[in-house]
Motif scaffolding. Structure first.
Motif, PDB file in Angstrom:
ATOM      1  N   ALA A  33       0.602  -0.760   0.057  1.00  0.00           N
ATOM      2  CA  ALA A  33       0.082  -0.392  -0.025  1.00  0.00           C
ATOM      3  C   ALA A  33       1.055   1.059  -0.129  1.00  0.00           C
ATOM      4  N   ILE A  34       2.244   1.293   0.138  1.00  0.00           N
ATOM      5  CA  ILE A  34       2.955   1.862   0.787  1.00  0.00           C
ATOM      6  C   ILE A  34       3.406   2.756  -0.264  1.00  0.00           C
ATOM      7  N   ARG A  35       3.994   1.677  -0.903  1.00  0.00           N
ATOM      8  CA  ARG A  35       4.667   1.988  -2.396  1.00  0.00           C
ATOM      9  C   ARG A  35       3.762   2.186  -3.695  1.00  0.00           C
ATOM     10  N   ALA A  36       2.122   1.643  -3.371  1.00  0.00           N
ATOM     11  CA  ALA A  36       1.362   2.383  -4.136  1.00  0.00           C
ATOM     12  C   ALA A  36       0.852   3.570  -4.015  1.00  0.00           C
ATOM     13  N   LEU A  37       1.498   4.381  -3.690  1.00  0.00           N
ATOM     14  CA  LEU A  37       1.752   6.283  -3.082  1.00  0.00           C
ATOM     15  C   LEU A  37       2.698   6.370  -3.510  1.00  0.00           C
ATOM     16  N   PRO A  38       2.100   7.998  -4.446  1.00  0.00           N
ATOM     17  CA  PRO A  38       2.880   8.642  -5.254  1.00  0.00           C
ATOM     18  C   PRO A  38       4.834   8.819  -4.041  1.00  0.00           C
ATOM     19  N   GLY A  39       5.651   8.595  -5.032  1.00  0.00           N
ATOM     20  CA  GLY A  39       6.276   8.720  -5.069  1.00  0.00           C
ATOM     21  C   GLY A  39       7.027   6.699  -4.352  1.00  0.00           C
ATOM     22  N   GLY A  40       6.132   6.292  -3.563  1.00  0.00           N
ATOM     23  CA  GLY A  40       6.415   4.914  -3.142  1.00  0.00           C
ATOM     24  C   GLY A  40       6.981   4.131  -3.802  1.00  0.00           C
ATOM     25  N   GLY A  41       6.841   3.866  -5.188  1.00  0.00           N
ATOM     26  CA  GLY A  41       7.297   3.194  -6.129  1.00  0.00           C
ATOM     27  C   GLY A  41       9.400   3.436  -6.185  1.00  0.00           C
ATOM     28  N   GLU A  42       9.605   4.290  -5.472  1.00  0.00           N
ATOM     29  CA  GLU A  42      10.705   4.428  -5.145  1.00  0.00           C
ATOM     30  C   GLU A  42      12.048   3.375  -4.168  1.00  0.00           C
ATOM     31  N   LEU A  43      10.576   2.970  -2.823  1.00  0.00           N
ATOM     32  CA  LEU A  43      11.173   2.373  -2.241  1.00  0.00           C
ATOM     33  C   LEU A  43      10.949   1.157  -2.663  1.00  0.00           C
ATOM     34  N   PRO A  44      12.331  -0.318  -2.159  1.00  0.00           N
ATOM     35  CA  PRO A  44      12.361  -1.328  -2.638  1.00  0.00           C
ATOM     36  C   PRO A  44      11.169  -2.547  -2.099  1.00  0.00           C
ATOM     37  N   ASP A  45      10.451  -3.211  -2.804  1.00  0.00           N
ATOM     38  CA  ASP A  45      10.130  -4.902  -2.613  1.00  0.00           C
ATOM     39  C   ASP A  45      10.327  -5.095  -1.256  1.00  0.00           C
ATOM     40  N   ARG A  46      11.208  -5.237  -0.360  1.00  0.00           N
ATOM     41  CA  ARG A  46      11.082  -6.239   0.124  1.00  0.00           C
ATOM     42  C   ARG A  46      11.909  -5.092   1.463  1.00  0.00           C
ATOM     43  N   PRO A  47      11.351  -4.111   1.988  1.00  0.00           N
ATOM     44  CA  PRO A  47      12.309  -2.916   3.122  1.00  0.00           C
ATOM     45  C   PRO A  47      12.667  -3.692   4.021  1.00  0.00           C
ATOM     46  N   LEU A  48      13.139  -3.358   5.113  1.00  0.00           N
ATOM     47  CA  LEU A  48      13.165  -4.039   6.550  1.00  0.00           C
ATOM     48  C   LEU A  48      11.734  -3.222   7.455  1.00  0.00           C
ATOM     49  N   THR A  49      10.975  -4.158   8.044  1.00  0.00           N
ATOM     50  CA  THR A  49      10.100  -3.542   8.926  1.00  0.00           C
ATOM     51  C   THR A  49      10.467  -3.300   9.823  1.00  0.00           C
ATOM     52  N   ALA A  50       9.844  -3.071  10.712  1.00  0.00           N
ATOM     53  CA  ALA A  50       9.051  -2.947  12.574  1.00  0.00           C
ATOM     54  C   ALA A  50       7.703  -3.712  12.500  1.00  0.00           C
ATOM     55  N   ARG A  51       7.159  -3.914  13.537  1.00  0.00           N
ATOM     56  CA  ARG A  51       5.780  -3.849  14.181  1.00  0.00           C
ATOM     57  C   ARG A  51       6.277  -3.887  15.660  1.00  0.00           C
ATOM     58  N   ASN A  52       5.345  -2.425  15.650  1.00  0.00           N
ATOM     59  CA  ASN A  52       5.499  -1.884  17.461  1.00  0.00           C
ATOM     60  C   ASN A  52       7.006  -2.243  17.874  1.00  0.00           C
ATOM     61  N   LEU A  53       8.063  -1.428  17.657  1.00  0.00           N
ATOM     62  CA  LEU A  53       9.132  -1.350  17.833  1.00  0.00           C
ATOM     63  C   LEU A  53       9.909  -2.504  17.838  1.00  0.00           C
ATOM     64  N   GLU A  54      10.034  -3.528  17.021  1.00  0.00           N
ATOM     65  CA  GLU A  54      10.241  -4.422  16.723  1.00  0.00           C
ATOM     66  C   GLU A  54      10.989  -5.338  15.557  1.00  0.00           C
ATOM     67  N   HIS A  55      12.199  -5.483  14.664  1.00  0.00           N
ATOM     68  CA  HIS A  55      11.941  -6.507  13.666  1.00  0.00           C
ATOM     69  C   HIS A  55      11.597  -7.147  13.090  1.00  0.00           C
ATOM     70  N   CYS A  56      10.240  -7.197  12.238  1.00  0.00           N
ATOM     71  CA  CYS A  56       9.364  -8.147  11.214  1.00  0.00           C
ATOM     72  C   CYS A  56       9.593  -9.057  10.029  1.00  0.00           C
TER      73      CYS A  56
END
Lengths: 144, 91
Positions: B47-70
């Motif tokens: 959903a974020i990559r579908a926003l304007p400018g979001g396509g420049e993000l990698p399709d598999r970025p590092l992510t965190a959920r509630n302050l922990e890597h996930c």
């Protein structure tokens, strides 16, 4: 003990924090702002962070080191605007003997570099600015 | 109104945080999303990559959920704080 700060870091209190009568060895690592990166002259930099997670991740890394080795560890990372030569990060690990101290110190700095959500924006002498990406091959070899 | 009520009760609201180069590319550092039940962190990234400018993000970025890597297959529940993390450069 782990913390983030926008104020200058003095490594000496971090070393003292892991001293104890039964600890005969303290290993420390102090990371400073370097005046070049990949052959480009760096003037200054700015560290930004996802602060609540960065604090939690630093605490987790210190706890991991303290459970893996018989050590006490302190860790501090600077945020905000830094000049060349400023302390960016400091780690101290105190143990009964040097092997555990060195191992824990190395573990903490290496894990911090890859896991703590902190980003570095470098300002170069040629007027350009860029976010540092250590995962890019050119930057990885330049950093080694 | 009925549609709105249904949407509110059946979708989950999450707060998505963007940082550093990713925040610059999207021109914002926080996005509120509504996702269907059963959504994952990977769906948030989509959903974020579908926003304007979001396509420049990698399709598999590092992510965190509630302050922990996930991982990208981690489930998202209402009220979660999801962060999309550029390559880290501390130390």
């Amino acid at each position: 003990m782990a913390y983030l700060t926008t104020l200058p870091i003095d490594a000496a209190p971090l070393v003292r924090a892991v001293e104890a009568p039964d600890r005969g060895g303290i290993a420390s690592f102090v990371g400073l702002v370097r005046n070049q990166h990949g052959g480009r002259a760096v003037l200054r930099l700015e560290y930004s962070a996802y602060a609540p997670m960065a604090e939690a991740e630093c605490a987790r890394i210190v706890a991991e080191a303290e459970s893996r080795w018989p050590v006490r560890v302190s860790l501090a990372h600077r945020l905000g605007a830094l000049e060349i030569g400023d302390v960016a990060v400091a780690v101290a690990a105190g143990a009964a003997h040097r092997d555990a101290a060195f191992a824990a110190c190395r573990y903490v700095i290496e894990e911090a570099k890859t896991r703590v959500p902190i980003w570095k924006k470098e300002f170069y002498a040629d007027g350009t600015v860029s976010w540092v990406d250590p995962t890019r091959a050119a930057e990885r070899s330049a950093a080694s | 109104m009925a549609t709105m009520t249904n949407t509110t009760t059946s979708s989950i609201s999450v707060r998505v945080l963007l940082f550093a180069s990713y925040a610059e590319r999207l021109g914002r550092d926080v996005v509120e999303l509504k996702l269907p039940p059963g959504a994952t962190v990977g769906d948030v990234v989509f959903a974020i990559r579908a926003l304007p400018g979001g396509g420049e993000l990698p399709d598999r970025p590092l992510t965190a959920r509630n302050l922990e890597h996930c991982a990208l297959d981690a489930p998202v529940v209402a009220g979660d704080e999801i962060a999309i993390l550029p390559p880290m450069a501390g130390g």
